[in-house]
Design a protein around this motif. Structure first.
Motif, PDB file in Angstrom:
ATOM      1  N   TRP A 172       0.805  -1.235   0.000  1.00  0.00           N
ATOM      2  CA  TRP A 172       0.000   0.000   0.000  1.00  0.00           C
ATOM      3  C   TRP A 172       0.825   1.266   0.000  1.00  0.00           C
ATOM      4  N   PHE A 173       2.032   1.224   0.590  1.00  0.00           N
ATOM      5  CA  PHE A 173       2.727   2.503   0.766  1.00  0.00           C
ATOM      6  C   PHE A 173       3.943   2.661  -0.137  1.00  0.00           C
ATOM      7  N   SER A 174       4.057   1.782  -1.146  1.00  0.00           N
ATOM      8  CA  SER A 174       5.186   1.938  -2.060  1.00  0.00           C
ATOM      9  C   SER A 174       4.906   3.096  -3.012  1.00  0.00           C
ATOM     10  N   PRO A 175       5.968   3.732  -3.531  1.00  0.00           N
ATOM     11  CA  PRO A 175       5.768   4.897  -4.418  1.00  0.00           C
ATOM     12  C   PRO A 175       4.958   4.561  -5.664  1.00  0.00           C
ATOM     13  N   GLU A 176       5.199   3.375  -6.263  1.00  0.00           N
ATOM     14  CA  GLU A 176       4.449   3.033  -7.487  1.00  0.00           C
ATOM     15  C   GLU A 176       2.964   2.943  -7.178  1.00  0.00           C
ATOM     16  N   MET A 177       2.661   2.359  -6.021  1.00  0.00           N
ATOM     17  CA  MET A 177       1.273   2.219  -5.627  1.00  0.00           C
ATOM     18  C   MET A 177       0.646   3.600  -5.476  1.00  0.00           C
ATOM     19  N   PHE A 178       1.409   4.506  -4.869  1.00  0.00           N
ATOM     20  CA  PHE A 178       0.888   5.858  -4.663  1.00  0.00           C
ATOM     21  C   PHE A 178       0.555   6.514  -5.997  1.00  0.00           C
ATOM     22  N   VAL A 179       1.489   6.409  -6.950  1.00  0.00           N
ATOM     23  CA  VAL A 179       1.257   7.021  -8.259  1.00  0.00           C
ATOM     24  C   VAL A 179       0.035   6.394  -8.928  1.00  0.00           C
ATOM     25  N   SER A 180      -0.083   5.066  -8.819  1.00  0.00           N
ATOM     26  CA  SER A 180      -1.194   4.406  -9.499  1.00  0.00           C
ATOM     27  C   SER A 180      -2.528   4.724  -8.832  1.00  0.00           C
ATOM     28  N   MET A 181      -2.471   5.176  -7.583  1.00  0.00           N
ATOM     29  CA  MET A 181      -3.707   5.546  -6.896  1.00  0.00           C
ATOM     30  C   MET A 181      -4.158   6.948  -7.272  1.00  0.00           C
ATOM     31  N   LEU A 182      -3.210   7.757  -7.719  1.00  0.00           N
ATOM     32  CA  LEU A 182      -3.524   9.187  -7.878  1.00  0.00           C
ATOM     33  C   LEU A 182      -4.745   9.490  -8.752  1.00  0.00           C
ATOM     34  N   PRO A 183      -4.913   8.831  -9.909  1.00  0.00           N
ATOM     35  CA  PRO A 183      -6.113   9.161 -10.690  1.00  0.00           C
ATOM     36  C   PRO A 183      -7.404   8.971  -9.888  1.00  0.00           C
ATOM     37  N   ALA A 184      -7.484   7.854  -9.168  1.00  0.00           N
ATOM     38  CA  ALA A 184      -8.684   7.609  -8.363  1.00  0.00           C
ATOM     39  C   ALA A 184      -8.813   8.668  -7.272  1.00  0.00           C
ATOM     40  N   VAL A 185      -7.681   8.990  -6.639  1.00  0.00           N
ATOM     41  CA  VAL A 185      -7.693   9.989  -5.569  1.00  0.00           C
ATOM     42  C   VAL A 185      -8.188  11.331  -6.102  1.00  0.00           C
ATOM     43  N   MET A 186      -7.671  11.713  -7.274  1.00  0.00           N
ATOM     44  CA  MET A 186      -8.078  13.007  -7.832  1.00  0.00           C
ATOM     45  C   MET A 186      -9.562  13.020  -8.190  1.00  0.00           C
ATOM     46  N   SER A 187     -10.022  11.916  -8.806  1.00  0.00           N
ATOM     47  CA  SER A 187     -11.440  11.883  -9.178  1.00  0.00           C
ATOM     48  C   SER A 187     -12.330  12.031  -7.956  1.00  0.00           C
ATOM     49  N   LEU A 188     -11.902  11.405  -6.861  1.00  0.00           N
ATOM     50  CA  LEU A 188     -12.693  11.508  -5.644  1.00  0.00           C
ATOM     51  C   LEU A 188     -12.628  12.907  -5.055  1.00  0.00           C
ATOM     52  N   SER A 189     -11.465  13.548  -5.219  1.00  0.00           N
ATOM     53  CA  SER A 189     -11.245  14.822  -4.537  1.00  0.00           C
ATOM     54  C   SER A 189     -12.125  15.952  -5.065  1.00  0.00           C
ATOM     55  N   PHE A 190     -12.384  15.943  -6.363  1.00  0.00           N
ATOM     56  CA  PHE A 190     -13.139  17.060  -6.943  1.00  0.00           C
ATOM     57  C   PHE A 190     -14.392  17.385  -6.140  1.00  0.00           C
ATOM     58  N   GLY A 191     -15.192  16.346  -5.934  1.00  0.00           N
ATOM     59  CA  GLY A 191     -16.458  16.554  -5.246  1.00  0.00           C
ATOM     60  C   GLY A 191     -16.255  17.058  -3.825  1.00  0.00           C
ATOM     61  N   VAL A 192     -15.278  16.468  -3.119  1.00  0.00           N
ATOM     62  CA  VAL A 192     -15.042  16.842  -1.722  1.00  0.00           C
ATOM     63  C   VAL A 192     -14.563  18.291  -1.637  1.00  0.00           C
ATOM     64  N   ILE A 193     -13.641  18.650  -2.545  1.00  0.00           N
ATOM     65  CA  ILE A 193     -13.143  20.032  -2.557  1.00  0.00           C
ATOM     66  C   ILE A 193     -14.304  20.993  -2.743  1.00  0.00           C
ATOM     67  N   ALA A 194     -15.134  20.706  -3.741  1.00  0.00           N
ATOM     68  CA  ALA A 194     -16.249  21.605  -4.032  1.00  0.00           C
ATOM     69  C   ALA A 194     -17.188  21.696  -2.841  1.00  0.00           C
ATOM     70  N   GLY A 195     -17.436  20.565  -2.198  1.00  0.00           N
ATOM     71  CA  GLY A 195     -18.328  20.557  -1.041  1.00  0.00           C
ATOM     72  C   GLY A 195     -17.795  21.449   0.071  1.00  0.00           C
ATOM     73  N   PHE A 196     -16.504  21.293   0.377  1.00  0.00           N
ATOM     74  CA  PHE A 196     -15.932  22.098   1.454  1.00  0.00           C
ATOM     75  C   PHE A 196     -15.854  23.568   1.080  1.00  0.00           C
ATOM     76  N   THR A 197     -15.549  23.840  -0.186  1.00  0.00           N
ATOM     77  CA  THR A 197     -15.518  25.240  -0.614  1.00  0.00           C
ATOM     78  C   THR A 197     -16.868  25.879  -0.375  1.00  0.00           C
ATOM     79  N   ARG A 198     -17.904  25.165  -0.765  1.00  0.00           N
ATOM     80  CA  ARG A 198     -19.243  25.747  -0.652  1.00  0.00           C
ATOM     81  C   ARG A 198     -19.626  25.983   0.810  1.00  0.00           C
ATOM     82  N   THR A 199     -19.386  24.954   1.645  1.00  0.00           N
ATOM     83  CA  THR A 199     -19.739  25.105   3.056  1.00  0.00           C
ATOM     84  C   THR A 199     -18.975  26.254   3.689  1.00  0.00           C
ATOM     85  N   THR A 200     -17.654  26.258   3.463  1.00  0.00           N
ATOM     86  CA  THR A 200     -16.832  27.282   4.102  1.00  0.00           C
ATOM     87  C   THR A 200     -17.242  28.669   3.629  1.00  0.00           C
ATOM     88  N   ARG A 201     -17.438  28.805   2.337  1.00  0.00           N
ATOM     89  CA  ARG A 201     -17.793  30.118   1.803  1.00  0.00           C
ATOM     90  C   ARG A 201     -19.111  30.601   2.413  1.00  0.00           C
TER      91      ARG A 201
END
Lengths: 317, 510
Positions: A172-201
């Protein structure tokens, strides 16, 4: 406060019990999957089914189910996907992938989201605010698998920055694994970022226009001092519980993103159990997702009280 | 001065006026109703107006697209699978759009010559442009050889070129008749495998080749040398139709094959012969050969109708439930609230799955899907109505109505409900994108399959597109674009409507 908390927790267990019972009965009402005739596991599974009371009344079956879960943490045996293996083992095996991917995504998105929210609120009604608000609106509306497609197509395929799917294996914590996770991580992040931006604003805007802010300025604080000492604190009353809720929610993860990037996690397992009619697996995961939802909402509610003395209420709602 | 107001003699009273009745002075300005007021405020919000226009366009698209598309949802082409957007007229104009263009990387010289050969034979040039040229030196049999490779953009529809086809004698006859009538050549002279180094899997080779990889032998001017068969003894059926240029009548156009004829047909023209029109896929085709333009329209129709239906049902149930909760309060409220709480916590995906498993075989996929949405969807609406009822039920006019003996149901729906209507309708608009989003997600995941009922759905189209994303991104792109646009605009529109109907924002912008 203690009374309120206990009340909520009791209610949660009651809700969980009702939902589990309903789902259990509905699942058991379905005809069990036909077992392959020659397979040596068939005998074992048939015996297990007998032990789980497949031919008894539903409530007796439910009793057996609860007893097994509480005494042995035994959720039954997978009869389609992982022939003959205990469901709980497979579930525990799949949990880390989901948690890690979602953990990265939250670590990434919460600071960004809050930062955008603060900037938008402080620069209210300027072009910066308008841009951030419009983008937030757009990002919240678009379903996450559209980002997944865009990321997969442009970043993974066209530019070749990331692998197409998540790497198999358990390092789980090897660098290759991290890189291969990034697309999934980014796809998930969009919604969360937007949610927090809206609440905070929204929160910060409201706090900034309230009268105690005017008082703070009148007694001689600079705008920056007033904002940091008074506005942020009050705005966090709403934002921090949301963070807690999000952290519990990470266990649930995103079913659809896991499927697209073939993250070997719980969400993927859930889809497979539905499409493959693996009822024991489906039952366990249903309980799991229900618990996640319940705990997250309870944590949010209770943390309001802990953070803000004004909401520390014994009364309901 | 001492005044005795209690005993004023009657004669001291006099009428202010006796000729007319007193009225309030009429307003000079025109009265503005609640709706008109909301509309004026809505119009001020530019982004919502734009969103409303886009929604209108998308709805028109959903209605019109399946009608104007030359295909219907059941047309599943077996050859044009995952083909990019193409309209013949636009493609011929050579402006770089709708030309069926795909990019092929690392194509060698032979491949390029094959494209040229297709262009020469069929008269349609598949090669749109050469994007990049790579030169690589390799050592071959001890000599340094320069190998060229190309990155090219080609028209996928035109690269198809010729296909082998086995036809019955009648069909062969029919095509000839069609050729004579229209002058469009479908059947091309036959090429025997023995003349082209035994290549039997590439019907597009009509020229002499030097090896079985299809490297052409060119004459001294660099032209192809024809390899059409002239062995009349093998000819299948009689051929009395258009012959290609330079044919003195000796080329054969088919060979006999166990009771039928095998021939080389130009698939593009054959398609015209079968369907009566050239291929026209405005959004391209998907992985099962459906026209995406039509399929998106069909999927969108379903999504929109379904979402409106769901929100209407949820509105009704939620309003009644919330009204009862809010109006009676107390123990009724508490019990109903607990029931709503429990239902609210059931994950939606679980509900829809269980309903699919239990109800779908009995009542069909769509009704069970609808039930799944209705089961938990009304809760938000009920909470909203309940809040509104708590706000209004204590007011004096309700007391007045009660005093006059109005029934509970009359007070609830005649006196309180209209007050809450604006808020409820607007949140109903915001429910629609939510429903569309969930529907798309579930069909995308394959948990719910609407293909049998509706033909397809946006989610299904996207999951089909996802599978072939690298080679034909358009199949994912267009449905994704459509659904994103729909959801964004519905949210913008809903927000604008909510602000417009919210009286507390009234006059703020002025």
């Amino acid at each position: 406060m203690l009374k309120y908390t206990l009340q909520r927790i009791l209610l949660m267990f009651f809700t969980l019990f009702i939902i589990t019972l309903m789902c259990f009965v509905l699942v058991r009402m379905l005809p069990p999957v036909e077992l392959p005739i020659e397979d040596p596991h068939t005998v074992v599974i048939a015996q297990r089914r007998e032990a789980m009371g497949y031919n008894k009344p539903y409530l007796v079956q439910f009793g057996i189910f609860l007893k097994d879960v509480f005494t042995k943490f035994d959720w039954g045996i997978s009869d389609v996907l992982y022939f003959g293996q205990p469901v709980a083992d497979i579930f525990l095996e799949k949990l880390p992938a989901t948690c890690i991917v979602n953990f990265y995504s939250i670590i990434l998105s919460i600071p960004i989201g809050i930062l955008f929210g603060i900037v938008a609120a402080l620069k209210k009604n300027t072009w910066i605010d308008h841009t951030i608000s419009t983008l937030t609106m757009v990002v919240i509306s678009v379903p996450s698998f559209v980002y997944a497609f865009l990321i997969q197509y442009f970043l993974s395929f066209k530019l070749g920055w990331f692998p197409f799917l998540m790497k198999a294996g358990t390092d789980w914590f090897s660098p290759e694994m991290f890189v291969s996770m990034l697309p999934a991580v980014m796809s998930l992040s969009f919604g969360v970022i937007a949610g927090f931006t809206r609440t905070t604003r929204a929160e910060l805007t409201e706090v900034l226009t309230s009268e105690f802010m005017l008082l703070a300025r009148t007694k001689g604080l600079t705008r920056a001092q007033a904002t940091v000492r008074h506005a942020f604190k009050n705005c966090m009353v709403v934002v921090v519980p949301a963070i807690f809720g999000e952290f519990i929610g990470i266990m649930g993860g995103s079913i659809i993103i896991e499927k697209i990037f073939s993250v070997p996690g719980v969400g993927n397992l859930y889809i497979n159990s539905i499409n493959g009619r693996d009822y024991a697996m489906f039952m366990m995961l249903t309980v799991f997702y229900t618990v996640i939802g319940l705990v997250a909402s309870i944590i949010v509610d209770i943390s309001y009280g802990f953070i803000d003395p004004r909401i520390r209420m014994g009364s309901k709602k | 001065m001492e005044e005795n107001y209690e005993r004023i003699p009657q004669e001291k009273f006099e009428f202010v006026q006796t000729d007319e009745r007193i009225h309030d002075k009429k307003f000079d300005t025109k009265a503005r109703g609640y709706l008109a007021d909301a509309f004026i405020r809505f119009k001020k919000n530019k982004s919502s107006v734009v969103a409303a226009i886009i929604i209108l366009c998308l709805i028109i698209f959903a209605i019109v697209a399946p009608i104007i598309s030359p295909y219907n949802i059941n047309d599943k082409d077996k050859i044009f699978i995952n083909y990019p957007p193409f309209i013949e007229e636009v493609a011929n104009a050579n402006i770089g759009i709708y030309d069926g263009g795909v990019t092929y990387d690392s194509q060698n010289e032979t491949q390029l010559l094959l494209f040229r050969a297709i262009a020469e034979e069929s008269g349609r040039n598949p090669l749109l442009s050469i994007l990049e040229t790579y030169e690589k030196e390799t050592v071959k049999r001890g000599q340094v050889v320069k190998v060229m490779s190309y990155k090219v953009r080609v028209n996928r529809y035109y690269t198809l070129g010729i296909k082998y086809m086995t036809l019955s004698y009648e069909a062969f006859e029919e095509i000839q008749k069609y050729q004579n009538e229209t002058g469009i050549q479908v059947i091309y002279p036959y090429v025997e495998a023995k003349d082209i180094e035994g290549i039997s899997d590439n019907p597009n080779i009509w020229y002499k080749v030097s090896d079985n990889k299809g490297t052409p032998k060119l004459d001294k001017d660099g032209n192809f040398i024809r390899a059409y068969s002239t062995s009349a003894s093998k000819a299948g059926a009689e051929y009395n139709s258009i012959r290609i240029e330079g044919d003195d009548g000796s080329y054969i156009y088919s060979i006999a094959k166990s009771g039928a004829v095998q021939c080389r047909i130009d698939y593009y023209n054959y398609y015209k012969y079968v369907t009566g029109h050239a291929p026209m896929f405005i959004f391209g085709t998907n992985s099962i050969g459906q026209d995406l333009f039509c399929a998106i329209g069909i999927g969108a129709r379903f999504s929109l109708v379904f979402a409106i239906l769901v929100s209407a049902i949820n509105l009704t149930i939620g309003a009644v439930y919330g009204a009862v909760q809010g109006y009676y309060g107390g123990a009724v409220d508490l019990i109903l609230d607990r029931i709503a709480d429990i239902l609210y916590e059931v994950p939606f995906i679980v509900v829809s799955t269980l309903f699919q498993l239990h109800l779908a075989p009995k009542v069909g996929v769509v009704p069970s899907f609808l039930f799944a949405f209705v089961l938990t969807g009304w809760i938000g609406m009920a909470a909203l109505t309940r809040k509104q009822f708590y706000r209004f039920k204590g007011q004096e006019y309700i007391l007045a109505a009660k005093t006059l003996g109005a029934r509970d149901s009359r007070i609830m729906f005649k006196h309180i409900f209209p007050n809450a209507l604006g808020t409820i309708i607007t949140s109903c608009v915001l429910v629609i994108p939510g429903v569309i989003g969930s529907e798309t997600t579930l069909t995308y995941l394959g948990i719910v399959n609407l293909s049998e009922f509706a033909g397809t759905s946006i989610g299904t189209l996207m999951s089909q597109g996802q599978a072939a994303m690298t080679t034909s991104p358009h199949a994912m792109f267009y449905p994704a674009l459509f659904v994103s646009l729909l959801l964004i605009t519905f949210n913008l529109f809903g927000n604008g409507l909510r602000d417009a109907f919210n009286p507390s924002t009234r006059g703020v912008e002025d």
